[in-house]
Design a protein around this motif. Structure first.
Motif, PDB file in Angstrom:
ATOM      1  N   TRP A  39      13.587 106.058 -74.075  1.00  0.00           N
ATOM      2  CA  TRP A  39      14.942 105.516 -73.989  1.00  0.00           C
ATOM      3  C   TRP A  39      15.764 106.268 -72.945  1.00  0.00           C
ATOM      4  CZ3 TRP A  39      19.193 106.115 -78.306  1.00  0.00           C
ATOM      5  CH2 TRP A  39      20.309 105.349 -77.946  1.00  0.00           C
ATOM      6  N   HIS A  40      15.716 107.583 -72.984  1.00  0.00           N
ATOM      7  CA  HIS A  40      16.391 108.422 -72.000  1.00  0.00           C
ATOM      8  C   HIS A  40      15.361 109.329 -71.327  1.00  0.00           C
ATOM      9  CE1 HIS A  40      20.400 107.257 -73.386  1.00  0.00           C
ATOM     10  NE2 HIS A  40      19.991 107.469 -74.626  1.00  0.00           N
ATOM     11  N   ASN A  41      15.734 109.881 -70.185  1.00  0.00           N
ATOM     12  CA  ASN A  41      14.971 110.927 -69.487  1.00  0.00           C
ATOM     13  C   ASN A  41      13.791 110.431 -68.659  1.00  0.00           C
ATOM     14  OD1 ASN A  41      16.579 113.042 -70.739  1.00  0.00           O
ATOM     15  ND2 ASN A  41      15.403 112.619 -72.614  1.00  0.00           N
ATOM     16  N   PHE A  42      13.593 109.113 -68.545  1.00  0.00           N
ATOM     17  CA  PHE A  42      12.453 108.616 -67.776  1.00  0.00           C
ATOM     18  C   PHE A  42      12.856 107.562 -66.746  1.00  0.00           C
ATOM     19  CE2 PHE A  42      10.676 110.423 -71.594  1.00  0.00           C
ATOM     20  CZ  PHE A  42       9.534 111.067 -71.146  1.00  0.00           C
ATOM     21  N   GLY A  43      14.145 107.449 -66.454  1.00  0.00           N
ATOM     22  CA  GLY A  43      14.607 106.461 -65.487  1.00  0.00           C
ATOM     23  C   GLY A  43      14.643 107.012 -64.072  1.00  0.00           C
ATOM     24  N   ASP A  44      15.146 106.196 -63.178  1.00  0.00           N
ATOM     25  CA  ASP A  44      15.255 106.614 -61.772  1.00  0.00           C
ATOM     26  C   ASP A  44      16.211 107.771 -61.579  1.00  0.00           C
ATOM     27  OD1 ASP A  44      13.400 105.014 -60.609  1.00  0.00           O
ATOM     28  OD2 ASP A  44      14.814 103.652 -59.618  1.00  0.00           O
ATOM     29  N   VAL A  45      17.149 107.954 -62.505  1.00  0.00           N
ATOM     30  CA  VAL A  45      18.117 109.043 -62.385  1.00  0.00           C
ATOM     31  C   VAL A  45      17.506 110.389 -62.782  1.00  0.00           C
ATOM     32  CG1 VAL A  45      20.064 107.494 -62.792  1.00  0.00           C
ATOM     33  CG2 VAL A  45      19.003 108.671 -64.733  1.00  0.00           C
ATOM     34  N   ASP A  46      16.282 110.365 -63.312  1.00  0.00           N
ATOM     35  CA  ASP A  46      15.647 111.579 -63.810  1.00  0.00           C
ATOM     36  C   ASP A  46      14.517 112.022 -62.873  1.00  0.00           C
ATOM     37  OD1 ASP A  46      16.998 111.673 -66.530  1.00  0.00           O
ATOM     38  OD2 ASP A  46      16.108 109.666 -66.575  1.00  0.00           O
ATOM     39  N   PRO A  47      14.309 113.328 -62.752  1.00  0.00           N
ATOM     40  CA  PRO A  47      13.240 113.814 -61.867  1.00  0.00           C
ATOM     41  C   PRO A  47      11.868 113.346 -62.352  1.00  0.00           C
ATOM     42  CG  PRO A  47      14.719 115.611 -62.546  1.00  0.00           C
ATOM     43  CD  PRO A  47      15.051 114.433 -63.394  1.00  0.00           C
ATOM     44  N   GLN A  49       8.882 114.459 -61.692  1.00  0.00           N
ATOM     45  CA  GLN A  49       7.959 115.517 -62.095  1.00  0.00           C
ATOM     46  C   GLN A  49       8.244 115.985 -63.515  1.00  0.00           C
ATOM     47  OE1 GLN A  49       5.152 116.450 -60.478  1.00  0.00           O
ATOM     48  NE2 GLN A  49       4.729 117.577 -62.368  1.00  0.00           N
ATOM     49  N   ARG A  50       9.514 115.988 -63.897  1.00  0.00           N
ATOM     50  CA  ARG A  50       9.848 116.375 -65.279  1.00  0.00           C
ATOM     51  C   ARG A  50       9.279 115.349 -66.258  1.00  0.00           C
ATOM     52  NH1 ARG A  50      16.033 116.543 -67.041  1.00  0.00           N
ATOM     53  NH2 ARG A  50      15.615 114.293 -67.157  1.00  0.00           N
ATOM     54  N   SER A  51       9.428 114.058 -65.939  1.00  0.00           N
ATOM     55  CA  SER A  51       8.857 113.016 -66.794  1.00  0.00           C
ATOM     56  C   SER A  51       7.348 113.181 -66.898  1.00  0.00           C
ATOM     57  CB  SER A  51       9.185 111.634 -66.233  1.00  0.00           C
ATOM     58  OG  SER A  51      10.579 111.431 -66.139  1.00  0.00           O
ATOM     59  N   ARG A  52       6.739 113.501 -65.782  1.00  0.00           N
ATOM     60  CA  ARG A  52       5.282 113.706 -65.743  1.00  0.00           C
ATOM     61  C   ARG A  52       4.877 114.886 -66.621  1.00  0.00           C
ATOM     62  NH1 ARG A  52       1.391 115.721 -61.305  1.00  0.00           N
ATOM     63  NH2 ARG A  52      -0.353 114.245 -61.387  1.00  0.00           N
ATOM     64  N   ASP A  53       5.617 115.972 -66.516  1.00  0.00           N
ATOM     65  CA  ASP A  53       5.305 117.156 -67.318  1.00  0.00           C
ATOM     66  C   ASP A  53       5.425 116.848 -68.815  1.00  0.00           C
ATOM     67  OD1 ASP A  53       4.909 118.606 -64.996  1.00  0.00           O
ATOM     68  OD2 ASP A  53       6.902 119.543 -65.035  1.00  0.00           O
ATOM     69  N   THR A  82       8.456 104.122 -64.187  1.00  0.00           N
ATOM     70  CA  THR A  82       7.928 105.481 -64.302  1.00  0.00           C
ATOM     71  C   THR A  82       6.598 105.464 -65.041  1.00  0.00           C
ATOM     72  OG1 THR A  82      10.124 106.496 -64.248  1.00  0.00           O
ATOM     73  CG2 THR A  82       8.354 107.776 -65.264  1.00  0.00           C
ATOM     74  N   MET A  83       6.538 104.674 -66.126  1.00  0.00           N
ATOM     75  CA  MET A  83       5.277 104.554 -66.868  1.00  0.00           C
ATOM     76  C   MET A  83       4.178 103.993 -65.974  1.00  0.00           C
ATOM     77  SD  MET A  83       3.989 105.075 -69.958  1.00  0.00           S
ATOM     78  CE  MET A  83       2.401 105.580 -69.322  1.00  0.00           C
ATOM     79  N   GLY A  84       4.529 103.016 -65.128  1.00  0.00           N
ATOM     80  CA  GLY A  84       3.548 102.450 -64.212  1.00  0.00           C
ATOM     81  C   GLY A  84       3.013 103.472 -63.232  1.00  0.00           C
TER      82      GLY A  84
END
Length: 324
Positions: A39-47, A49-53, A82-84
């Protein structure tokens, strides 16, 4: 040239399977007690690499369920993008180990066909989601909210057909009232596409699914239940015990506003925090342990803005049940 190393998940990721997973209703599906929400933290506004980690940490520790929706971001659609990217770069070899869900029901694009529960919207939205996530199918597709204007038969038949087209393996509903849940359960069973799971907001500050009888119904009829917003968007953490931090979600407005934090609520949160400290836990850990101790609950959906936060939240798996 900066080449990212190939992701190889931890070989010990399933070592705790007996304590990490729960059966989802009467189905063959096992879900982790803690699932990762986008829901949060995985959009274009978020880094990225952080989502990946965060996703690497989750999968390395046995979290196989990633929960998305068409309009998660921000902007809309970007969490699925991001999931893609993660699928392409990291998770494609492990697709069959993952349980990926998405949803449609809230506003996604302008005009009369980008919202609510019509067959037109649900089918078009899922096609878009699959393209964004670089997937052939999702494991679970939800009607994201109850639509009081569209006939329930239309919404539910769209879910049936989505499964029969091979675009989803299972279907769920989110935040439908009890009577609509009953209707959905019967309709879907009669068409051999049983309702796998109900997603509702359940936490120490909001027990509506229990009070309405939704969780009891799910438990009695072999339907799983997964809790979203289990920490009440951060209220059930130590984040707001001493005021509103400048970098907090509440300070930015949006879905959590400062008028929620009344003196009465703040006192209640401090009392809960004191109980958690007596248990040797954080407030968040205790709040998640409470949800997992409720009859009929399959999993809790947690968000995370760092691997450290996810690690802390996962401690609830080993916490003693909290049943005040």
């Amino acid at each position: 040239m900066n080449i990212k190393p190939t992701y190889i998940p931890s070989p010990t990721r399933y070592d705790r399977s007996e304590t990490l997973y729960r059966r989802c209703g009467n189905s063959g599906v096992l879900l982790p007690k803690v699932s990762l929400g986008f829901w949060h933290n995985f959009g274009d506004v978020d880094p990225y690499q952080r989502s990946r980690d965060i996703t690497h940490y989750a999968f390395d520790h046995g979290i196989t369920h990633f929960d998305l929706a068409n309009n998660y971001g921000p902007p809309y659609g970007t969490a699925e993008e991001t999931m893609g990217r993660l699928m392409t770069e990291d998770f494609a070899p492990y697709r069959d180990e993952l349980f990926i869900s998405s949803k449609a029901g809230y506003d996604m694009w302008p005009g009369p066909y980008g919202n609510w529960g019509s067959r037109k919207y649900l089918m078009a939205s899922l096609d878009q989601s699959l393209r964004r996530m670089h997937l052939d199918y999702v494991d679970l597709f939800y009607s994201h909210r109850f639509d009081p204007e569209t006939p329930l038969e239309e919404t539910l038949q769209a879910l049936v057909d989505i499964v029969k087209q091979g675009k989803a393996l299972y279907v769920g509903i989110s935040r439908w009232p009890l009577e609509a849940l009953r209707f959905a359960d019967q309709y879907l069973r009669e068409r051999d596409v049983p309702l796998l799971i109900y997603q509702g907001r359940l936490n120490l500050l909001d027990r509506e699914p229990q009070e309405e009888g939704v969780i009891d119904y799910c438990h009695e009829h072999g339907i799983g239940f997964i809790s979203f917003s289990p920490l009440a968007q951060g209220l059930l953490t130590d984040r707001y015990l001493n005021g509103i931090p400048a970098d907090s979600r509440m300070s930015r407005g949006g879905s959590l506003t400062d008028d929620v934090l009344t003196p009465e609520l703040l006192e209640h949160l401090r009392q809960l925090n004191a109980e958690a400290q007596q248990r040797g836990e954080t407030l968040a850990e205790m709040a998640l342990a409470w949800i997992l101790a409720q009859k009929g609950v399959t999993s809790v959906l947690v968000g995370a803005s760092s691997t450290a936060q996810l690690e802390k939240n996962m401690r609830c798996i080993d916490a003693q049940p909290f049943l005040p």
